[in-house]
Motif scaffolding. Sequence first.
Motif, PDB file in Angstrom:
ATOM      1  N   ARG A  53     -75.975 -29.378  -2.798  1.00 42.56           N
ATOM      2  CA  ARG A  53     -76.136 -28.735  -1.484  1.00 42.56           C
ATOM      3  C   ARG A  53     -76.599 -29.792  -0.489  1.00 42.56           C
ATOM      4  O   ARG A  53     -77.789 -30.038  -0.329  1.00 42.56           O
ATOM      5  CB  ARG A  53     -77.113 -27.571  -1.586  1.00 42.56           C
ATOM      6  N   GLU A  56     -75.699 -28.802   6.030  1.00 40.67           N
ATOM      7  CA  GLU A  56     -76.681 -27.951   6.688  1.00 40.67           C
ATOM      8  C   GLU A  56     -76.199 -26.516   6.883  1.00 40.67           C
ATOM      9  O   GLU A  56     -75.019 -26.275   7.127  1.00 40.67           O
ATOM     10  CB  GLU A  56     -77.057 -28.522   8.064  1.00 40.67           C
ATOM     11  N   ASP A  57     -77.155 -25.616   6.790  1.00 46.25           N
ATOM     12  CA  ASP A  57     -76.918 -24.223   7.153  1.00 46.25           C
ATOM     13  C   ASP A  57     -77.234 -24.047   8.636  1.00 46.25           C
ATOM     14  O   ASP A  57     -77.480 -25.037   9.350  1.00 46.25           O
ATOM     15  CB  ASP A  57     -77.737 -23.270   6.265  1.00 46.25           C
ATOM     16  N   GLU A  59     -79.819 -23.143  10.029  1.00 47.68           N
ATOM     17  CA  GLU A  59     -81.176 -23.577  10.351  1.00 47.68           C
ATOM     18  C   GLU A  59     -81.370 -25.082  10.193  1.00 47.68           C
ATOM     19  O   GLU A  59     -82.478 -25.585  10.316  1.00 47.68           O
ATOM     20  CB  GLU A  59     -82.176 -22.817   9.484  1.00 47.68           C
ATOM     21  N   GLY A  60     -80.295 -25.801   9.890  1.00 48.49           N
ATOM     22  CA  GLY A  60     -80.388 -27.250   9.758  1.00 48.49           C
ATOM     23  C   GLY A  60     -80.890 -27.738   8.416  1.00 48.49           C
ATOM     24  O   GLY A  60     -81.184 -28.916   8.252  1.00 48.49           O
ATOM     25  N   LYS A  61     -80.985 -26.842   7.423  1.00 48.11           N
ATOM     26  CA  LYS A  61     -81.436 -27.231   6.088  1.00 48.11           C
ATOM     27  C   LYS A  61     -80.218 -27.491   5.198  1.00 48.11           C
ATOM     28  O   LYS A  61     -79.201 -26.816   5.310  1.00 48.11           O
ATOM     29  CB  LYS A  61     -82.305 -26.133   5.474  1.00 48.11           C
ATOM     30  N   MET A  62     -80.361 -28.451   4.289  1.00 49.93           N
ATOM     31  CA  MET A  62     -79.272 -28.760   3.366  1.00 49.93           C
ATOM     32  C   MET A  62     -79.182 -27.660   2.314  1.00 49.93           C
ATOM     33  O   MET A  62     -79.803 -27.760   1.260  1.00 49.93           O
ATOM     34  CB  MET A  62     -79.483 -30.134   2.729  1.00 49.93           C
ATOM     35  N   ASN A  63     -78.411 -26.630   2.621  1.00 50.36           N
ATOM     36  CA  ASN A  63     -78.272 -25.482   1.729  1.00 50.36           C
ATOM     37  C   ASN A  63     -76.828 -25.190   1.337  1.00 50.36           C
ATOM     38  O   ASN A  63     -76.591 -24.273   0.560  1.00 50.36           O
ATOM     39  CB  ASN A  63     -78.869 -24.221   2.380  1.00 50.36           C
ATOM     40  N   HIS A  64     -75.870 -25.920   1.892  1.00 46.45           N
ATOM     41  CA  HIS A  64     -74.467 -25.634   1.602  1.00 46.45           C
ATOM     42  C   HIS A  64     -73.820 -26.754   0.790  1.00 46.45           C
ATOM     43  O   HIS A  64     -74.076 -27.935   1.030  1.00 46.45           O
ATOM     44  CB  HIS A  64     -73.668 -25.437   2.893  1.00 46.45           C
ATOM     45  N   GLY A 137     -75.689 -38.055   9.059  1.00 45.14           N
ATOM     46  CA  GLY A 137     -77.086 -37.816   8.698  1.00 45.14           C
ATOM     47  C   GLY A 137     -78.007 -38.947   9.106  1.00 45.14           C
ATOM     48  O   GLY A 137     -78.808 -38.782   9.997  1.00 45.14           O
TER      49      GLY A 137
END
Length: 145
Positions: A53, A56-57, A59-64, A137
């Motif tokens: 993952r 970014e989602d 919210e800007g978090k590396m979740n995808h 990034g």
Amino acid sequence: MKVLLQRCKNASVTVDGEITGSIGHGYLLLVGITSTDSEKEIISLTDKLAGLRLFEDAEGKMNHSIVEAGGSILSVSQFTLYADTRKGRRPSFIDAARPEIAKPLWELFNDKLREKGFVVETGIFGAKMDVTFTNDGPVTIMLEA
């Protein structure tokens, strides 16, 4: 096996003035193979790549994962990942697999990624390549199996 993953906005590889592979957003993968690598390491790393993952989602978090982000892959063979610089000033590449071992394993690695549904572009094994990319990034991660 070592894979240097660079999340990118775009990437391309050129050989003798001709583009052999080009992608939009996704991963630029520099792939190093050692003489002890086998299909086991390839399966381990392709599974890891598919699930990481790093995108970014909302919210800007590396979740995808790259699958969720709809990204592509540019795979470039890179024996210099196995450079040993501990002695002297000239690197030793003794740990890198010989071409007759490395090329089929690199091709299998690319095929396994395609089997997972990825668009995979490549360089040309053993060629002198110009690789151009925009690191996103920046995100750069070394994966080893």
